[in-house]
Scaffold this motif. Structure first.
Motif, PDB file in Angstrom:
ATOM      1  N   ASN A  33       4.311   4.580  -5.484  1.00 29.29           N
ATOM      2  CA  ASN A  33       3.676   5.111  -6.262  1.00 29.29           C
ATOM      3  C   ASN A  33       2.270   5.064  -5.539  1.00 29.29           C
ATOM      4  OD1 ASN A  33       2.608   6.673  -9.125  1.00 29.29           O
ATOM      5  ND2 ASN A  33       1.463   4.963  -8.939  1.00 29.29           N
ATOM      6  N   ALA A  34       2.048   4.126  -4.143  1.00 28.38           N
ATOM      7  CA  ALA A  34       0.729   4.679  -3.736  1.00 28.38           C
ATOM      8  C   ALA A  34       0.733   5.889  -2.345  1.00 28.38           C
ATOM      9  CB  ALA A  34       0.424   2.864  -3.476  1.00 28.38           C
ATOM     10  N   GLU A  35       2.092   5.403  -2.201  1.00 27.01           N
ATOM     11  CA  GLU A  35       1.986   6.886  -1.080  1.00 27.01           C
ATOM     12  C   GLU A  35       1.765   7.802  -1.413  1.00 27.01           C
ATOM     13  OE1 GLU A  35       5.716   5.722   1.225  1.00 27.01           O
ATOM     14  OE2 GLU A  35       4.760   3.164   1.528  1.00 27.01           O
ATOM     15  N   LYS A  36       3.324   8.001  -2.559  1.00 24.15           N
ATOM     16  CA  LYS A  36       3.161   9.606  -3.063  1.00 24.15           C
ATOM     17  C   LYS A  36       2.471   9.797  -4.169  1.00 24.15           C
ATOM     18  CE  LYS A  36       7.499   9.826   0.049  1.00 24.15           C
ATOM     19  NZ  LYS A  36       7.807  10.741   1.050  1.00 24.15           N
ATOM     20  N   GLY A  37       2.792   8.813  -5.059  1.00 20.76           N
ATOM     21  CA  GLY A  37       2.041   9.357  -6.531  1.00 20.76           C
ATOM     22  C   GLY A  37       0.679   9.244  -6.759  1.00 20.76           C
ATOM     23  N   SER A  38       0.753   8.917  -8.697  1.00 17.07           N
ATOM     24  CA  SER A  38      -0.904   8.770  -9.044  1.00 17.07           C
ATOM     25  C   SER A  38      -1.785   7.778  -8.048  1.00 17.07           C
ATOM     26  CB  SER A  38      -0.868   8.462 -10.391  1.00 17.07           C
ATOM     27  OG  SER A  38      -0.541   7.527 -10.466  1.00 17.07           O
ATOM     28  N   ALA A  39      -1.589   6.492  -7.468  1.00 19.75           N
ATOM     29  CA  ALA A  39      -2.420   5.349  -6.831  1.00 19.75           C
ATOM     30  C   ALA A  39      -2.383   5.951  -5.926  1.00 19.75           C
ATOM     31  CB  ALA A  39      -1.270   4.721  -6.993  1.00 19.75           C
ATOM     32  N   ARG A  40      -2.351   7.218  -4.715  1.00 22.28           N
ATOM     33  CA  ARG A  40      -2.717   7.305  -3.247  1.00 22.28           C
ATOM     34  C   ARG A  40      -4.163   7.099  -3.244  1.00 22.28           C
ATOM     35  NH1 ARG A  40       0.437  12.169  -4.731  1.00 22.28           N
ATOM     36  NH2 ARG A  40      -1.726  12.848  -4.360  1.00 22.28           N
ATOM     37  N   ASN A  41      -5.346   7.215  -4.510  1.00 23.90           N
ATOM     38  CA  ASN A  41      -6.071   6.575  -4.280  1.00 23.90           C
ATOM     39  C   ASN A  41      -7.149   5.813  -3.834  1.00 23.90           C
ATOM     40  OD1 ASN A  41      -7.395   9.743  -4.215  1.00 23.90           O
ATOM     41  ND2 ASN A  41      -7.282   9.637  -6.709  1.00 23.90           N
ATOM     42  N   ALA A  42      -5.554   4.596  -4.056  1.00 21.75           N
ATOM     43  CA  ALA A  42      -6.108   3.373  -3.949  1.00 21.75           C
ATOM     44  C   ALA A  42      -5.675   2.593  -2.213  1.00 21.75           C
ATOM     45  CB  ALA A  42      -5.155   2.356  -5.370  1.00 21.75           C
ATOM     46  N   ARG A  43      -5.344   3.242  -1.921  1.00 24.50           N
ATOM     47  CA  ARG A  43      -4.372   3.568  -0.352  1.00 24.50           C
ATOM     48  C   ARG A  43      -5.753   2.934   0.659  1.00 24.50           C
ATOM     49  NH1 ARG A  43      -1.075   8.330   1.643  1.00 24.50           N
ATOM     50  NH2 ARG A  43      -2.525   9.197   0.933  1.00 24.50           N
ATOM     51  N   VAL A  44      -5.395   1.498   1.161  1.00 23.30           N
ATOM     52  CA  VAL A  44      -6.693   1.278   2.082  1.00 23.30           C
ATOM     53  C   VAL A  44      -5.723   0.884   3.398  1.00 23.30           C
ATOM     54  CG1 VAL A  44      -7.999  -0.830   2.978  1.00 23.30           C
ATOM     55  CG2 VAL A  44      -6.867  -0.291   0.276  1.00 23.30           C
ATOM     56  N   PRO A  45      -6.346   1.313   4.561  1.00 29.70           N
ATOM     57  CA  PRO A  45      -5.659   1.641   5.822  1.00 29.70           C
ATOM     58  C   PRO A  45      -5.183   0.077   6.901  1.00 29.70           C
ATOM     59  CG  PRO A  45      -7.285   3.141   5.926  1.00 29.70           C
ATOM     60  CD  PRO A  45      -7.127   2.583   4.715  1.00 29.70           C
ATOM     61  N   GLY A  46      -3.851  -0.281   7.368  1.00 28.48           N
ATOM     62  CA  GLY A  46      -3.692  -1.415   7.075  1.00 28.48           C
ATOM     63  C   GLY A  46      -3.523  -2.352   6.304  1.00 28.48           C
ATOM     64  N   TYR A  47      -3.682  -1.710   4.984  1.00 28.92           N
ATOM     65  CA  TYR A  47      -2.639  -3.336   3.972  1.00 28.92           C
ATOM     66  C   TYR A  47      -1.766  -2.700   2.794  1.00 28.92           C
ATOM     67  CZ  TYR A  47      -7.324  -5.459   5.180  1.00 28.92           C
ATOM     68  OH  TYR A  47      -8.027  -6.223   6.285  1.00 28.92           O
ATOM     69  N   ARG A  48      -0.938  -3.246   2.566  1.00 26.72           N
ATOM     70  CA  ARG A  48       0.762  -2.697   2.078  1.00 26.72           C
ATOM     71  C   ARG A  48       0.036  -2.432   0.603  1.00 26.72           C
ATOM     72  NH1 ARG A  48       5.397  -2.167   3.577  1.00 26.72           N
ATOM     73  NH2 ARG A  48       5.900  -0.916   1.311  1.00 26.72           N
ATOM     74  N   VAL A  49      -0.421  -1.538  -0.184  1.00 25.32           N
ATOM     75  CA  VAL A  49      -1.487  -1.949  -1.727  1.00 25.32           C
ATOM     76  C   VAL A  49      -0.597  -0.902  -2.335  1.00 25.32           C
ATOM     77  CG1 VAL A  49      -2.990  -1.727  -3.216  1.00 25.32           C
ATOM     78  CG2 VAL A  49      -3.757  -1.043  -0.708  1.00 25.32           C
ATOM     79  N   GLY A  50       0.201  -1.330  -3.172  1.00 27.99           N
ATOM     80  CA  GLY A  50       0.999  -0.749  -4.477  1.00 27.99           C
ATOM     81  C   GLY A  50       0.501  -0.461  -5.372  1.00 27.99           C
ATOM     82  N   GLY A  51       0.558   0.092  -6.667  1.00 29.83           N
ATOM     83  CA  GLY A  51       0.146  -0.192  -8.120  1.00 29.83           C
ATOM     84  C   GLY A  51       0.943   1.006  -9.131  1.00 29.83           C
ATOM     85  N   LYS A  52       0.022   1.075 -10.499  1.00 37.67           N
ATOM     86  CA  LYS A  52       0.253   1.695 -11.642  1.00 37.67           C
ATOM     87  C   LYS A  52      -0.873   2.222 -11.900  1.00 37.67           C
ATOM     88  CE  LYS A  52       2.979   4.341 -13.725  1.00 37.67           C
ATOM     89  NZ  LYS A  52       2.190   5.573 -14.281  1.00 37.67           N
ATOM     90  N   THR A  53      -2.024   3.882 -12.428  1.00 33.95           N
ATOM     91  CA  THR A  53      -2.358   3.902 -12.981  1.00 33.95           C
ATOM     92  C   THR A  53      -2.241   3.777 -14.716  1.00 33.95           C
ATOM     93  OG1 THR A  53      -1.401   6.245 -12.199  1.00 33.95           O
ATOM     94  CG2 THR A  53      -3.281   5.443 -11.330  1.00 33.95           C
ATOM     95  N   GLY A  54      -2.945   3.597 -15.549  1.00 38.14           N
ATOM     96  CA  GLY A  54      -2.572   3.803 -16.924  1.00 38.14           C
ATOM     97  C   GLY A  54      -4.009   4.779 -17.008  1.00 38.14           C
TER      98      GLY A  54
END
Length: 146
Positions: free
Chosen positions: A38-59
């Protein structure tokens, strides 16, 4: 694991002694994969931080005003975990009745609560001692030739 929350200091061993396992390891791996995707291709793309594997879910939900759903105002949330290989930290952001920054933008969670979570992680990760890892990044890598 389900653990009784506390503000008192306790060791990991003490916390795990009273913890109850509530999901299988297979479920954990699947959820990590989905949050990362979701962080790579979905609604959570704006939460990505280079160098840190972030994952999440929007609501995104329509805000309830006087017992009725509003068509004009939203209540947005985003939950993020990092680093996704071995999550240690959780960031939960809320945007109550946000307004788009620019004309044509929407007021969904991806455009505000997700962005806030990414900004918090960007600033807090180093203070928390989480070292960046760029090995999973697809972009160019800086190389020095001697």
């Amino acid at each position: 694991f389900l653990m009784q929350p506390t503000f008192l200091v306790r060791s990991q061993e003490d916390a795990m002694a009273a913890a109850k396992k509530v999901v299988t390891e297979k479920t954990v791996e699947g959820m990590r994969y989905l949050y990362s995707l979701n962080a790579e291709k979905g609604s959570a793309r704006n939460a990505r931080v280079p160098g840190y594997r972030v994952g999440g879910k929007t609501g995104t939900a329509e805000k309830v005003i006087n017992g009725r759903y509003s068509k004009e105002l939203n209540f947005n949330t985003f939950v993020a975990a990092f680093p996704m290989d071995d999550p240690q930290y959780l960031v939960f952001t809320i945007a109550d009745a946000p307004h788009p920054e620019k004309p044509g933008m929407t007021d969904v969670a991806a455009n505000n609560a997700g962005v806030m979570a990414g900004n918090i992680i960007r600033r807090a990760a180093a203070m928390l001692g989480v070292k960046p890892d760029f090995s999973h990044e697809n972009g160019a890598t800086l190389v020095s030739y001697q």
